[in-house]
Design an enzyme around this catalytic site. Structure first.
Site, short mmCIF file in Angstrom:
data_model
loop_
_atom_site.label_atom_id
_atom_site.label_comp_id
_atom_site.label_asym_id
_atom_site.label_seq_id
_atom_site.Cartn_x
_atom_site.Cartn_y
_atom_site.Cartn_z
N GLY A 46 0.83 -1.19 0.00
CA GLY A 46 0.00 0.00 0.00
C GLY A 46 0.87 1.24 0.00
O GLY A 46 2.02 1.20 0.45
N GLN A 51 3.25 9.94 0.84
CA GLN A 51 4.56 9.26 0.91
C GLN A 51 5.45 9.54 -0.29
O GLN A 51 6.65 9.27 -0.25
CB GLN A 51 4.36 7.74 1.05
CG GLN A 51 3.70 7.33 2.38
CD GLN A 51 3.53 5.83 2.46
OE1 GLN A 51 2.53 5.29 2.06
NE2 GLN A 51 4.54 5.16 2.97
N CYS A 90 6.10 -0.06 7.07
CA CYS A 90 5.73 1.09 6.25
C CYS A 90 6.91 1.45 5.36
O CYS A 90 8.06 1.49 5.84
CB CYS A 90 5.37 2.27 7.16
SG CYS A 90 4.91 3.76 6.27
N LEU A 91 6.64 1.73 4.10
CA LEU A 91 7.73 2.09 3.19
C LEU A 91 8.41 3.39 3.61
O LEU A 91 9.55 3.65 3.23
CB LEU A 91 7.20 2.21 1.75
CG LEU A 91 6.69 0.91 1.12
CD1 LEU A 91 6.14 1.19 -0.27
CD2 LEU A 91 7.78 -0.14 1.07
N HIS A 132 -4.06 1.49 7.90
CA HIS A 132 -2.71 2.05 7.85
C HIS A 132 -2.63 3.19 6.84
O HIS A 132 -2.10 4.27 7.13
CB HIS A 132 -1.73 0.92 7.49
CG HIS A 132 -0.31 1.36 7.33
ND1 HIS A 132 0.70 0.96 8.18
CD2 HIS A 132 0.29 2.15 6.40
CE1 HIS A 132 1.84 1.51 7.80
NE2 HIS A 132 1.63 2.23 6.71
N GLU A 133 -3.17 2.95 5.63
CA GLU A 133 -3.05 3.96 4.57
C GLU A 133 -3.93 5.17 4.85
O GLU A 133 -3.53 6.32 4.60
CB GLU A 133 -3.38 3.36 3.20
CG GLU A 133 -2.48 2.19 2.78
CD GLU A 133 -0.99 2.50 2.85
OE1 GLU A 133 -0.59 3.66 2.68
OE2 GLU A 133 -0.22 1.55 3.12
N HIS A 136 -2.33 7.57 7.10
CA HIS A 136 -1.34 8.44 6.45
C HIS A 136 -1.96 9.77 6.00
O HIS A 136 -1.27 10.79 5.97
CB HIS A 136 -0.76 7.76 5.20
CG HIS A 136 0.44 6.91 5.45
ND1 HIS A 136 1.61 7.40 5.98
CD2 HIS A 136 0.68 5.58 5.22
CE1 HIS A 136 2.51 6.42 6.07
NE2 HIS A 136 1.96 5.31 5.62
#
Ligand code: NI
Length: 157
Positions: A46, A51, A90-91, A132-133, A136
């Protein structure tokens, strides 16, 4: 399509609120395509636009368990059920993962890339990805909610 630079760690943009998308134009199309490419290149499931430095409410998800690539624009969680506790990464926080409790089942309402409203219910990993997304988009990172965060060591890979 092009790879975009993933913002990481203490980059202040990760703490900002993303704005709702109003224009479904070619610029948005390009952003979505680039986000998928960037996410796959980084082996993520995701990615939120913030990001890659764009403060728009745009999310792409592909858990590999679904038969479709999901695009969520201006998403909101409309229902949750149950609870799951498990690992999350997380990226934007490379080299770490943590244990986070999330709902087991999550229903979202969002717009697709053409601006059509839809609802989708996800369980397990997809439910976790939705939460999670969407976090963000209001500058929240999983480390804010994790009961523990650890470094990923090479031995574990
Ligand atoms: Ni993330």
């Amino acid at each position: 399509m092009a790879l975009r630079n993933i913002r990481v760690d203490d980059d202040p943009i990760l703490r900002k609120n993303s704005r709702k998308v109003e224009a479904f134009d070619q610029r948005l199309e390009m952003l979505i395509d680039d986000m998928f490419e960037t996410m796959y290149d980084a082996n993520g499931v995701g990615l939120a636009a913030v990001q890659v430095g764009v403060l728009k409410q745009v999310i792409v998800i592909d858990t590999g368990e679904e038969d479709e690539k999901l695009v969520l624009i201006n998403p909101e969680i409309i229902a949750t059920e149950g609870e799951q506790t498990g690992g999350e990464g997380c990226l934007s926080i490379p080299g770490k993962n943590g244990i986070v409790t999330r709902p087991q089942k999550v229903t979202v309402r969002a717009l697709d890339r053409e601006g059509n409203v839809y609802e989708k219910t996800g369980e397990d990993l997809l439910a976790r990805a939705f939460c999670h997304e969407i976090d963000h988009l209001s500058g929240v990172l999983y480390t804010d909610k994790a009961e523990s965060v650890q470094l990923i060591t090479n031995e574990e890979e």
